[in-house]
Design a protein around this motif. Structure first.
Motif, PDB file in Angstrom:
ATOM      1  N   LEU A  22       0.816  -1.145  -0.043  1.00 47.62           N
ATOM      2  CA  LEU A  22       0.017  -0.121  -0.124  1.00 47.62           C
ATOM      3  C   LEU A  22       0.858   1.321  -0.055  1.00 47.62           C
ATOM      4  O   LEU A  22       1.555   1.465   0.901  1.00 47.62           O
ATOM      5  CB  LEU A  22      -0.881   0.186   1.403  1.00 47.62           C
ATOM      6  N   VAL A  23       0.796   2.198  -1.055  1.00 45.11           N
ATOM      7  CA  VAL A  23       1.619   3.266  -1.179  1.00 45.11           C
ATOM      8  C   VAL A  23       0.593   4.463  -1.146  1.00 45.11           C
ATOM      9  O   VAL A  23      -0.194   4.571  -1.727  1.00 45.11           O
ATOM     10  CB  VAL A  23       2.334   3.220  -2.662  1.00 45.11           C
ATOM     11  N   GLU A  24       0.865   5.348  -0.050  1.00 43.89           N
ATOM     12  CA  GLU A  24       0.224   6.642   0.175  1.00 43.89           C
ATOM     13  C   GLU A  24       1.015   7.915  -0.180  1.00 43.89           C
ATOM     14  O   GLU A  24       2.145   7.908  -0.024  1.00 43.89           O
ATOM     15  CB  GLU A  24      -0.148   6.728   1.630  1.00 43.89           C
ATOM     16  N   ARG A  25       0.155   8.647  -0.913  1.00 48.69           N
ATOM     17  CA  ARG A  25       0.847  10.146  -1.069  1.00 48.69           C
ATOM     18  C   ARG A  25      -0.217  11.078  -0.576  1.00 48.69           C
ATOM     19  O   ARG A  25      -1.448  10.796  -0.434  1.00 48.69           O
ATOM     20  CB  ARG A  25       1.111  10.041  -2.675  1.00 48.69           C
ATOM     21  N   LYS A  26       0.365  12.420  -0.331  1.00 49.76           N
ATOM     22  CA  LYS A  26      -0.288  13.509  -0.175  1.00 49.76           C
ATOM     23  C   LYS A  26      -0.487  14.529  -1.089  1.00 49.76           C
ATOM     24  O   LYS A  26       0.409  14.715  -1.765  1.00 49.76           O
ATOM     25  CB  LYS A  26      -0.006  14.161   1.346  1.00 49.76           C
ATOM     26  N   VAL A  27      -1.656  14.782  -1.559  1.00 48.42           N
ATOM     27  CA  VAL A  27      -1.843  15.809  -2.545  1.00 48.42           C
ATOM     28  C   VAL A  27      -2.675  16.790  -1.986  1.00 48.42           C
ATOM     29  O   VAL A  27      -3.487  16.568  -0.944  1.00 48.42           O
ATOM     30  CB  VAL A  27      -2.498  15.102  -3.949  1.00 48.42           C
ATOM     31  N   LYS A  28      -2.679  18.005  -2.717  1.00 49.66           N
ATOM     32  CA  LYS A  28      -3.672  18.965  -2.276  1.00 49.66           C
ATOM     33  C   LYS A  28      -4.788  19.263  -3.209  1.00 49.66           C
ATOM     34  O   LYS A  28      -4.769  19.050  -4.554  1.00 49.66           O
ATOM     35  CB  LYS A  28      -2.941  20.407  -2.652  1.00 49.66           C
ATOM     36  N   PRO A  30      -7.843  20.213  -5.340  1.00 45.67           N
ATOM     37  CA  PRO A  30      -7.789  21.400  -6.368  1.00 45.67           C
ATOM     38  C   PRO A  30      -8.604  22.616  -6.042  1.00 45.67           C
ATOM     39  O   PRO A  30      -8.262  23.602  -6.306  1.00 45.67           O
ATOM     40  CB  PRO A  30      -8.163  20.388  -7.478  1.00 45.67           C
ATOM     41  N   LEU A  31      -9.701  22.132  -5.370  1.00 50.16           N
ATOM     42  CA  LEU A  31     -10.537  23.478  -5.459  1.00 50.16           C
ATOM     43  C   LEU A  31     -10.255  24.091  -3.764  1.00 50.16           C
ATOM     44  O   LEU A  31     -10.185  25.222  -3.681  1.00 50.16           O
ATOM     45  CB  LEU A  31     -12.010  22.994  -5.470  1.00 50.16           C
ATOM     46  N   TYR A  32     -10.352  23.042  -2.702  1.00 51.87           N
ATOM     47  CA  TYR A  32     -10.539  23.765  -1.334  1.00 51.87           C
ATOM     48  C   TYR A  32      -8.873  23.901  -0.745  1.00 51.87           C
ATOM     49  O   TYR A  32      -8.657  24.430  -0.011  1.00 51.87           O
ATOM     50  CB  TYR A  32     -10.925  22.585  -0.545  1.00 51.87           C
ATOM     51  N   GLY A  33      -7.884  23.216  -1.359  1.00 52.30           N
ATOM     52  CA  GLY A  33      -6.616  23.585  -0.910  1.00 52.30           C
ATOM     53  C   GLY A  33      -6.117  22.545   0.388  1.00 52.30           C
ATOM     54  O   GLY A  33      -5.001  22.718   0.589  1.00 52.30           O
ATOM     55  N   LYS A  34      -6.986  21.615   0.616  1.00 50.97           N
ATOM     56  CA  LYS A  34      -6.595  20.901   1.941  1.00 50.97           C
ATOM     57  C   LYS A  34      -5.844  19.784   1.362  1.00 50.97           C
ATOM     58  O   LYS A  34      -5.872  19.189   0.327  1.00 50.97           O
ATOM     59  CB  LYS A  34      -8.069  20.343   2.567  1.00 50.97           C
ATOM     60  N   ILE A  35      -4.933  19.318   2.273  1.00 55.66           N
ATOM     61  CA  ILE A  35      -3.996  18.315   1.882  1.00 55.66           C
ATOM     62  C   ILE A  35      -4.905  16.927   2.278  1.00 55.66           C
ATOM     63  O   ILE A  35      -5.186  16.871   3.304  1.00 55.66           O
ATOM     64  CB  ILE A  35      -2.641  18.295   2.920  1.00 55.66           C
ATOM     65  N   ILE A  36      -4.837  16.159   1.430  1.00 55.44           N
ATOM     66  CA  ILE A  36      -5.620  14.816   1.451  1.00 55.44           C
ATOM     67  C   ILE A  36      -4.472  13.505   1.298  1.00 55.44           C
ATOM     68  O   ILE A  36      -3.651  13.933   0.318  1.00 55.44           O
ATOM     69  CB  ILE A  36      -6.834  14.721   0.579  1.00 55.44           C
ATOM     70  N   ARG A  38      -3.982   9.992  -0.573  1.00 53.04           N
ATOM     71  CA  ARG A  38      -4.500   9.060  -1.588  1.00 53.04           C
ATOM     72  C   ARG A  38      -3.814   7.844  -1.510  1.00 53.04           C
ATOM     73  O   ARG A  38      -2.522   7.963  -1.288  1.00 53.04           O
ATOM     74  CB  ARG A  38      -4.265   9.708  -3.327  1.00 53.04           C
ATOM     75  N   SER A  39      -4.140   6.625  -1.703  1.00 54.75           N
ATOM     76  CA  SER A  39      -3.547   5.466  -1.701  1.00 54.75           C
ATOM     77  C   SER A  39      -3.914   4.457  -2.712  1.00 54.75           C
ATOM     78  O   SER A  39      -4.838   4.599  -3.639  1.00 54.75           O
ATOM     79  CB  SER A  39      -3.788   4.569  -0.230  1.00 54.75           C
TER      80      SER A  39
END
Length: 89
Positions: A22-28, A30-36, A38-39
């Motif tokens: 399981l590889v997780e990455r953090k992305v911003k 596109p609209l709200y700017g919050k860091i979420i 993704r895996s």
């Protein structure tokens, strides 16, 4: 072209010569700017069945081993935390 190398956690080692990572990455967002987070899960080749669930590993992109498996495990970054002990009653 260089081969991609990813870091992830082994979530399953039940199949022969294969681990699921399981590889997780953090992305911003596109609209709200919050860091979420993704895996994504990758099937990686483990020739000696040496890696167990819970370990942090590095995987490298390779030519396909099978229909779903085109990654191989390079090395172990961190050992498993161990299994949880059950409380005695």
């Amino acid at each position: 072209m260089p081969k991609r190398i990813l870091t992830g956690t082994v979530v399953s080692d039940k199949t022969d010569k294969t681990v699921t990572v399981l590889v997780e990455r953090k992305v911003k967002h596109p609209l709200y700017g919050k860091i979420i987070r993704r895996s994504k899960k990758y099937h990686a080749h483990d020739e000696d069945n040496a890696f167990k669930a819970g370990e942090r590993v590095r995987i490298e992109e390779t030519a396909p081993y099978s229909k779903t498996k085109s990654w191989k495990v390079l090395d172990r970054l961190q050992a498993s935390k161990g299994t949880a002990l059950e409380a005695e009653v």
